[in-house]
Write a protein that holds these residues in place. Sequence first.
Motif, short mmCIF file in Angstrom:
data_model
loop_
_atom_site.label_atom_id
_atom_site.label_comp_id
_atom_site.label_asym_id
_atom_site.label_seq_id
_atom_site.Cartn_x
_atom_site.Cartn_y
_atom_site.Cartn_z
N THR A 34 107.71 41.56 -28.50
CA THR A 34 106.64 40.56 -28.44
C THR A 34 106.22 40.11 -29.83
N ILE A 35 106.07 41.05 -30.75
CA ILE A 35 105.66 40.70 -32.12
C ILE A 35 106.73 39.87 -32.80
N ILE A 36 107.99 40.21 -32.60
CA ILE A 36 109.07 39.44 -33.21
C ILE A 36 109.12 38.02 -32.65
N VAL A 37 108.95 37.89 -31.35
CA VAL A 37 108.96 36.56 -30.73
C VAL A 37 107.79 35.72 -31.26
N MET A 38 106.62 36.33 -31.42
CA MET A 38 105.48 35.59 -31.96
C MET A 38 105.75 35.12 -33.38
N ALA A 39 106.35 35.98 -34.21
CA ALA A 39 106.65 35.62 -35.59
C ALA A 39 107.66 34.47 -35.65
N VAL A 40 108.68 34.52 -34.82
CA VAL A 40 109.68 33.45 -34.78
C VAL A 40 109.03 32.15 -34.30
N HIS A 41 108.17 32.25 -33.28
CA HIS A 41 107.49 31.07 -32.75
C HIS A 41 106.63 30.42 -33.84
N LEU A 42 105.88 31.23 -34.56
CA LEU A 42 105.02 30.69 -35.61
C LEU A 42 105.83 30.10 -36.75
N SER A 43 106.92 30.75 -37.14
CA SER A 43 107.72 30.21 -38.24
C SER A 43 108.41 28.91 -37.85
N LEU A 44 108.86 28.80 -36.60
CA LEU A 44 109.44 27.53 -36.14
C LEU A 44 108.39 26.43 -36.10
N ALA A 45 107.18 26.78 -35.67
CA ALA A 45 106.10 25.78 -35.65
C ALA A 45 105.79 25.29 -37.06
N LYS A 46 105.75 26.20 -38.02
CA LYS A 46 105.49 25.79 -39.40
C LYS A 46 106.65 24.98 -39.98
N MET A 47 107.88 25.34 -39.62
CA MET A 47 109.03 24.60 -40.11
C MET A 47 109.01 23.15 -39.59
N PHE A 48 108.73 23.00 -38.30
CA PHE A 48 108.67 21.65 -37.73
C PHE A 48 107.46 20.88 -38.26
N SER A 49 106.37 21.58 -38.57
CA SER A 49 105.20 20.87 -39.11
C SER A 49 105.50 20.31 -40.50
N LYS A 50 106.30 21.04 -41.29
CA LYS A 50 106.69 20.49 -42.60
C LYS A 50 107.63 19.31 -42.44
N GLN A 51 108.54 19.42 -41.48
CA GLN A 51 109.53 18.37 -41.28
C GLN A 51 108.87 17.07 -40.79
N LYS A 53 105.55 16.44 -40.96
CA LYS A 53 104.34 16.18 -41.75
C LYS A 53 103.05 16.26 -40.93
N TYR A 54 102.82 17.40 -40.32
CA TYR A 54 101.54 17.67 -39.69
C TYR A 54 101.18 19.14 -39.93
N GLN A 55 99.93 19.49 -39.69
CA GLN A 55 99.48 20.85 -39.96
C GLN A 55 99.46 21.67 -38.67
N VAL A 56 99.76 22.95 -38.82
CA VAL A 56 99.73 23.87 -37.69
C VAL A 56 98.54 24.79 -37.85
N ASP A 57 97.73 24.86 -36.81
CA ASP A 57 96.61 25.79 -36.78
C ASP A 57 97.11 27.07 -36.11
N THR A 58 97.14 28.18 -36.86
CA THR A 58 97.68 29.42 -36.31
C THR A 58 96.85 29.92 -35.14
N LYS A 59 95.55 29.63 -35.13
CA LYS A 59 94.72 30.02 -33.98
C LYS A 59 95.16 29.27 -32.73
N GLN A 60 95.51 28.01 -32.90
CA GLN A 60 95.96 27.22 -31.76
C GLN A 60 97.30 27.74 -31.23
N VAL A 61 98.19 28.14 -32.13
CA VAL A 61 99.49 28.67 -31.72
C VAL A 61 99.29 29.98 -30.97
N ASN A 62 98.43 30.86 -31.48
CA ASN A 62 98.17 32.12 -30.79
C ASN A 62 97.52 31.89 -29.44
#
Length: 71
Positions: A34-51, A53-62
Amino acid sequence: MKYYGLHYRIPLPSLPPKELILNWDLFQQSLTVTIIVMAVHLSLAKMFSKQFKYQVDTKQVNTSIFGKCRS
């Protein structure tokens, strides 16, 4: 009763045996996954946000991950 191409029945859903539910090793492994899946999910969200050009709120992702777990 016609099966429409299926020659077997799908069993009804049921709870797993009590030994699996109370197994501490299984719980630890599932928590690790579960922890690994959450980390991958958050890193993919941040990667796509850079691509794109929008911001990711980690509280919203969680909340999107755990939102359905709360009652």
